[in-house]
Design a protein around this motif. Structure first.
Motif, mmCIF file in Angstrom:
data_model
loop_
_atom_site.group_PDB
_atom_site.id
_atom_site.type_symbol
_atom_site.label_atom_id
_atom_site.label_comp_id
_atom_site.label_asym_id
_atom_site.label_seq_id
_atom_site.Cartn_x
_atom_site.Cartn_y
_atom_site.Cartn_z
ATOM 1 N N SER A 78 46.494 44.369 47.505
ATOM 2 C CA SER A 78 45.287 43.636 47.148
ATOM 3 C C SER A 78 44.546 43.214 48.398
ATOM 4 O O SER A 78 45.146 42.738 49.361
ATOM 5 C CB SER A 78 45.643 42.394 46.319
ATOM 6 N N CYS A 80 42.701 40.752 48.480
ATOM 7 C CA CYS A 80 42.500 39.307 48.327
ATOM 8 C C CYS A 80 43.755 38.525 48.690
ATOM 9 O O CYS A 80 43.963 37.408 48.223
ATOM 10 C CB CYS A 80 42.065 38.983 46.894
ATOM 11 N N THR A 81 44.599 39.113 49.516
ATOM 12 C CA THR A 81 45.796 38.428 50.000
ATOM 13 C C THR A 81 45.794 38.450 51.528
ATOM 14 O O THR A 81 45.133 39.303 52.142
ATOM 15 C CB THR A 81 47.076 39.116 49.494
ATOM 16 N N VAL A 85 43.978 41.558 53.426
ATOM 17 C CA VAL A 85 42.577 41.180 53.659
ATOM 18 C C VAL A 85 41.906 42.003 54.753
ATOM 19 O O VAL A 85 40.674 42.139 54.776
ATOM 20 C CB VAL A 85 42.481 39.668 53.978
ATOM 21 N N PHE A 88 39.516 44.460 53.521
ATOM 22 C CA PHE A 88 38.451 43.943 52.669
ATOM 23 C C PHE A 88 37.117 44.640 52.908
ATOM 24 O O PHE A 88 36.487 45.151 51.972
ATOM 25 C CB PHE A 88 38.291 42.426 52.863
ATOM 26 N N ALA A 92 35.118 46.908 50.312
ATOM 27 C CA ALA A 92 33.988 46.214 49.699
ATOM 28 C C ALA A 92 32.654 46.918 49.910
ATOM 29 O O ALA A 92 31.730 46.753 49.105
ATOM 30 C CB ALA A 92 33.895 44.784 50.222
ATOM 31 N N GLN A 316 37.913 47.943 44.581
ATOM 32 C CA GLN A 316 39.075 47.058 44.708
ATOM 33 C C GLN A 316 40.170 47.467 43.730
ATOM 34 O O GLN A 316 41.356 47.527 44.080
ATOM 35 C CB GLN A 316 38.657 45.617 44.449
#
Length: 497
Positions: A78, A80-81, A85, A88, A92, A316
């Protein structure tokens, strides 16, 4: 300033499109009305123990613990960890609508694994869409024009009318299947539906079949699949196989994908063969909206990919699932455990129903059973079925789906989902069913003779079939659906269930 609406210059049909003002979405049927009843009074073991139990939702919640365990062990999957990150920005920013290469490769590999590694899939033919709903609509946009038709074996998934016909304008014509052979598709019924369409000057562009079947929970055997492939090859029309329940097959006979069939039929025009897939049922992830179009037709792949920009899977989600589905050890464990849990739940549920005299169609796949309540009907008609369904919803407080909403030709069959609730809720549902059957036996009812029941059954089939296949029905997907329920129509637009 006075608006044009206030002086009656325009009405809604003049201001809005035909799509916005028609009823083609089909929410006002018993299939969705049952959800409305649940939403208004949902069962909860402590806060609302007398509420409606949701057994109309085909969702696989039996193996979420395995996914959660994997996520905790692989936080880098993920963005979002703290562990993930750093990826990201890469994930994104803008992504090509072809999809992340690692995602398409992982999905192709998983599709093969879910089908017993009997066939391989080419990542370059993987096209993304927003769930199987979007995938089905995309393939219909590619294969047919407004006013064309696809043949669909009945009983079939109620929302096919919405998914396949609402915006495309494509008509659905049932291939009538019956209980005498387990609702198996026969060549005679297929030919009859095809020729009937031609007599009405309707152009048939193909056949769409679910394998495993929703709502039957059965798999198509090799001979049936070969018959379908030969038929479309001979008529030069398309075959779309919706295989979203492929990994839910939990016992023999084993599952056979159309991809496996066509590898042994070298004379077949592969440009006519297409597969729809998603992770909604096999992985229990409908909220991720991962739908797949897999076509052997290069032009369809190109066009569907261009159309996928209207319903892409988020980068994502692709990133996380690529890691999950590439973990061979996890995938093997998940598929084996899921099948074992589905088998155990199915065996327990059908076994307890049988103890009170309720049988189900013999099945070995899916997240539901096709329950036979014909013996509980006061009259063997669609109206008699809906009367019993209202009792089950309002008195027994269980949301099940009547066969008429699946376009079943025989009144008295109901789809009951067993994989979206926990063990305790299953036991509450079974106890309610036991109580209902005992109460039903105590009630004094006028007994209908066997001859009369057969006459009613035939009448029910004829009236239901005529309502679905007449000229006016063919003009509107909505009109193919079952009669309105007295329960207020649902405003919900649910995921593919």
């Amino acid at each position: 300033m006075q608006s044009s609406m206030s002086n009656g210059a325009y009405d809604s049909h003049q201001l809005l499109s035909k799509v916005a003002t028609n009823n083609g979405h089909g929410e006002d049927v018993e299939y969705f009305d049952g959800w409305k009843a649940y939403d208004n009074d949902p069962y909860h073991s402590s806060s609302n123990p007398n509420g409606v139990i949701q057994m109309g939702l085909a969702e696989n919640q039996l193996s979420f613990d395995l996914v959660k365990e994997w996520m905790l062990k692989n936080p880098q999957a993920s963005i979002c960890t703290p562990e993930g990150v750093d990826k990201f920005m890469e994930i994104a920013i803008f992504q090509d609508y072809h999809g992340l290469p690692e995602f398409r490769s992982a999905v192709a590999k998983f599709m093969g694994k879910a089908r017993g590694d009997k066939v391989t899939f080419d990542p370059e033919r993987i096209v993304m869409s927003g769930g199987a709903t979007g995938a089905n609509e995309t393939i219909l946009f590619c294969l047919a024009d407004r006013g064309d038709a696809f043949l669909v074996p009945s009983p079939y998934y109620p929302a096919f009318n919405r998914d396949l016909g609402w915006r495309t304008g494509v008509k659905l014509i049932p291939i009538t299947c019956e209980s005498w052979n387990g609702f198996k598709i026969t060549e005679q019924a297929l030919i009859s539906a095809y020729e009937d369409a031609l007599t009405k000057n309707v152009r048939v562009k193909g056949i769409i079949v679910t394998n495993p079947s929703n709502p039957l929970g059965t798999v198509q055997d090799k001979d049936t699949l070969k018959m379908l492939v030969n038929f479309v090859n001979d008529k030069r029309i398309h075959l779309v196989c919706d295989e979203i329940y492929a990994a839910t097959v939990f016992s023999l006979p084993r599952y056979t994908s159309v991809a496996e069939i066509v590898t042994d039929m070298p004379h077949v025009n592969l440009d006519l063969i297409h597969i729809i897939y998603s992770l909604s049922k096999d992985m229990g992830m409908p909220g991720f909206r991962v739908g797949i179009v897999y076509s052997y037709n290069d032009r369809v792949v190109t066009t569907a990919r261009r159309m996928s920009s209207f319903g892409l899977v988020s980068s994502q989600t692709q990133h996380m699932l690529a890691a999950l589905l590439s973990d061979d050890e996890f995938v093997t464990r998940f598929l084996d455990t899921s099948r074992e849990r589905l088998s155990r739940r199915h065996q327990h549920f059908t076994g307890e129903l049988s103890k009170v005299g309720i049988e189900c169609l013999k099945s070995n796949a899916g997240l539901f059973v096709w329950m036979d309540l014909r013996h509980l009907l006061e009259e063997a008609t669609t109206e008699g079925e809906l009367k019993l369904w209202r009792v089950i919803i309002n008195d027994v407080k269980i949301n099940v789906s009547p066969g008429s909403s699946f376009h079943c030709s025989e009144p008295g069959w109901f789809r009951v989902c067993f994989a979206n609730i926990d063990d305790g809720t299953v036991e509450v549902a079974l106890q309610r069913i036991r109580s209902f059957v005992k109460r039903d036996k105590r009630e004094v009812k006028p007994k209908t003779s066997l001859k009369k029941r057969k006459e009613q059954m035939q009448l029910g089939r004829l009236s239901f079939n005529n309502r679905r296949i007449d000229e006016s029905s063919l003009m509107s997907p909505h009109n193919l659906l079952s009669p309105h329920s007295p329960i207020p129509q649902s405003p919900l637009v649910k995921a593919r269930t």
